[in-house]
Design an enzyme around this catalytic site. Structure first.
Site, PDB file in Angstrom:
ATOM      1  CG  HIS A  73      -1.161  -7.914  20.138  1.00  0.00           C
ATOM      2  ND1 HIS A  73      -1.362  -7.661  21.479  1.00  0.00           N
ATOM      3  CD2 HIS A  73      -2.268  -8.585  19.712  1.00  0.00           C
ATOM      4  CE1 HIS A  73      -2.531  -8.144  21.836  1.00  0.00           C
ATOM      5  NE2 HIS A  73      -3.108  -8.707  20.800  1.00  0.00           N
ATOM      6  CB  ALA A  74      -3.290  -3.847  21.438  1.00  0.00           C
ATOM      7  CB  THR A  75       0.358  -6.554  24.480  1.00  0.00           C
ATOM      8  OG1 THR A  75       0.855  -7.443  23.467  1.00  0.00           O
ATOM      9  CG2 THR A  75      -1.048  -6.970  24.872  1.00  0.00           C
ATOM     10  CE  LYS A  76       4.539  -8.492  21.371  1.00  0.00           C
ATOM     11  NZ  LYS A  76       3.287  -9.097  21.840  1.00  0.00           N
ATOM     12  CB  VAL A  77       7.285  -0.990  22.412  1.00  0.00           C
ATOM     13  CG1 VAL A  77       7.810   0.435  22.341  1.00  0.00           C
ATOM     14  CG2 VAL A  77       7.834  -1.697  23.652  1.00  0.00           C
TER      15      VAL A  77
END
Length: 388
Positions: A202-206
């Site tokens: 997801h866009a929030t992941k590293v």
């Protein structure tokens, strides 16, 4: 030119990371966006190929590249992390009761519900917020079929102890490794443990493919089954092995992932530097307890969680609001607990004491950390904590 030849011709950008020196507000996390000019050749290749999905060349390339980068045997790209969990549970035919954590994003429990399994919540360990192996053993009944632990905040579970419990009781283990891209324990990927592991991109992941995820399989036969399940259940073009869903990743996302992979070492190095800066500044601050790596662990610094204890002047909730009021968008991951949410609070296991999980949920606060964060932004967040 082939896609590989075209990509090889793109010169690297120096410096590899351009930090955003000041942003308002300061988000708790933010995707790393490579230079748009470097994405354009990928798009031109996709336009020329007219191959948008269904295991195109970039999709195949990214699977191979991630297997090599992560040091895992077999990897299947999936449309998102929740779908990856659902497919993994389907692949292992999981039903009945599944022991899992109340301290996670709700998708962990949702995936169990979506395959008809019942989540059984067990307390977590104080040091790493992961499932307690002793709690797992105590919760096993004749209806237990599997264990679904989470490597919370990217800190590895006690995979050896969980594996021993699973072996004794003949249980499957599926790791929700949404936070654990690139994490290693004792020199090898944490993703290689259990029967299957799932990751979120997801866009929030590293590491991000905008939306996306993956399942790590131990052998080619299991990967082939997962690849069928992500493609409606088809074997080849026409033969249907059973009903399933569309869980494929498309070419535009796979191309974005290939470009992200060029920068991932620099992204994680920047996150590590931010984490070290926080640790140094908060080391002597009474009532603020950062988490530390346990054992021979290589972290990806996906989050920077702290516990706001009774020694601190205000509660975690109050401190979070104070930070957000000045544009520092700290978040209270994971509060409330899943077991306290509608749809789960009526389960028998949700009515247990779960003392450690409830205490940490009251205290938890995640400070901003991402590759675009500047030292000045880190210092500003620390300054608010020091003045609160």
């Amino acid at each position: 030119m082939t896609p590989r030849e075209l990509l090889a011709a793109i010169p690297p950008v120096s410096p590899p990371l351009t930090l955003v020196q000041e942003q308002w507000p300061t988000p708790v996390t933010q995707p790393f966006m490579p230079p748009l000019a470097e994405y354009m050749p990928y798009l031109q290749t996709i336009w020329a190929n007219r191959w948008l999905t269904n295991s195109g060349p970039f999709h195949q390339e990214l699977e191979r590249a991630l297997e090599q980068h992560l040091g895992v045997p077999h990897l299947s790209l999936i449309s998102n992390g929740t779908t990856a969990l659902w497919i993994a549970l389907q692949a292992l035919r999981i039903g009945g009761e599944v022991i899992t954590t109340p301290f996670s994003f709700v998708a962990t429990a949702h995936a169990l519900r979506l395959v008809g399994a019942t989540p059984v919540f067990v307390d977590i360990d104080e040091a790493d917020c992961n499932l307690s192996p002793q709690g797992i053993e105590a919760a096993i009944t004749e209806r237990t079929t599997a264990i679904l632990p989470v490597h919370c905040f990217g800190h590895p579970c006690d995979v050896k102890a969980i594996g021993e419990v699973a072996d004794i009781h003949d249980l499957k283990v599926i790791y929700d490794a949404a936070h654990a891209f690139g994490v290693q324990a004792d020199g090898s990927s944490i993703l290689c443990h259990g029967d299957l592991s799932t990751v979120s991109f997801h866009a929030t992941k590293v590491f991000s493919t905008i939306e996306g995820g993956a399942i790590i399989s131990p052998d080619a036969r299991t990967k082939a089954k997962i690849d069928r399940l992500r493609n409606f259940g088809f074997v080849g073009d026409m033969t249907l092995a059973g009903a399933s869903i569309n869980g494929k990743l498309n070419e535009l996302q796979a191309a974005f992932g290939l470009l992200q992979l060029r920068y991932i070492d620099d992204i994680i190095a920047r996150r590590a530097a931010i984490s070290a800066r926080y640790h140094s500044a908060l080391a002597e601050m009474a009532g603020i307890m950062p988490f530390h790596a346990i054992g021979a662990t290589t972290l990806n610094h996906a989050y920077f969680p702290v516990r706001v204890t009774e020694e601190y002047a205000v509660s975690s909730d109050t401190l979070c609001r104070e930070l957000q009021s000045v544009g520092i968008m700290a978040r209270r991951y994971f509060h409330p607990l899943i077991c306290d949410m509608p749809g789960y609070r009526d389960l028998p296991s949700a009515r247990q004491a779960l003392p450690v999980a409830r205490r940490i949920a009251r205290q938890i606060l995640c400070l901003p950390i991402h590759a675009n964060l500047s030292d000045e932004q880190v210092d500003r967040a620390v300054g608010i904590l020091a003045r609160a």
